[in-house]
Write an enzyme that holds these catalytic residues in place. Structure first.
Site, short mmCIF file in Angstrom:
data_model
loop_
_atom_site.label_atom_id
_atom_site.label_comp_id
_atom_site.label_asym_id
_atom_site.label_seq_id
_atom_site.Cartn_x
_atom_site.Cartn_y
_atom_site.Cartn_z
N THR A 13 1.13 -0.90 -0.02
CA THR A 13 -0.07 -0.45 0.19
C THR A 13 0.69 1.21 0.28
O THR A 13 2.17 1.64 0.41
CB THR A 13 -1.08 0.35 1.32
OG1 THR A 13 -0.40 -0.56 2.21
CG2 THR A 13 -1.74 -1.44 1.29
N ASP A 14 0.19 2.19 -0.37
CA ASP A 14 0.74 3.81 -0.62
C ASP A 14 0.69 4.28 0.78
O ASP A 14 -0.39 4.00 1.75
CB ASP A 14 0.57 4.55 -1.95
CG ASP A 14 -0.84 4.85 -1.97
OD1 ASP A 14 -1.66 5.16 -0.83
OD2 ASP A 14 -1.03 4.98 -2.79
N SER A 15 0.87 5.39 0.84
CA SER A 15 0.49 6.73 1.97
C SER A 15 -0.87 6.95 2.18
O SER A 15 -1.92 6.95 3.47
CB SER A 15 1.46 8.02 1.91
OG SER A 15 0.86 8.28 0.62
N GLY A 16 -1.72 6.67 1.07
CA GLY A 16 -2.83 7.09 1.66
C GLY A 16 -4.01 5.90 1.32
O GLY A 16 -4.86 5.31 2.18
N VAL A 18 -4.37 2.45 0.09
CA VAL A 18 -4.31 1.57 -0.88
C VAL A 18 -3.39 0.97 -1.31
O VAL A 18 -1.95 1.21 -1.75
CB VAL A 18 -5.15 2.20 -1.91
CG1 VAL A 18 -6.44 2.55 -1.32
CG2 VAL A 18 -4.72 3.81 -2.40
#
Length: 135
Positions: A13-16, A18
């Site tokens: 996942t990324d910082s968001g 997702v």
């Protein structure tokens, strides 16, 4: 059609929160590897014994919905074209809970290459014999 499942880990996942967009391609790559394995072919063996490898030639990707940490995904592939030295797949990543809801869709063209020269190489007949006809 071939299907393979993968769980989304935190590292995917990324910082968001997702799945990072490039990781969908990783999931698709793993599904193609498992498809080859299910047909009886190990890619490291093909390099050693046949001097060939399969590499992505092109990818047309649509990102439709986000996947999130801990989701169980279903990655499918369907062979849409079988050439003498290439294979083209339609691949979809969907929620395993609702495979009717695609999250990411791609058309991926794979080229068979000479492992030393990285030039196109015909797919060996014994491999083509095991690959089903394109849809």
């Amino acid at each position: 059609m071939f299907q393979w499942q993968v769980r989304v880990y935190y590292e995917d996942t990324d910082s968001g929160g997702v799945v990072y967009y490039a990781n969908y391609l990783r999931f698709m790559e793993r599904a193609r590897t498992e498809w080859m394995r299910a047909l009886g072919f190990e890619q490291d063996q093909l390099i050693r014994e046949e001097g060939i490898l399969f590499a992505v030639r092109s990818a047309n990707v649509d990102f439709l919905q986000p996947a999130r940490f801990n989701d169980l995904l279903s990655v499918s592939l369907d062979l849409v074209h079988r050439g003498r030295a290439s294979l083209t797949f339609q691949q979809t990543v969907a929620s395993a809970a609702n495979e009717q809801l695609p999250l990411c869709s791609a058309q991926i063209k794979i080229a068979c290459l000479d492992a030393v020269a990285f030039r196109p190489h015909p797919i060996p007949d014994y491999i083509l014999k095991e690959i089903p006809d394109a849809s």
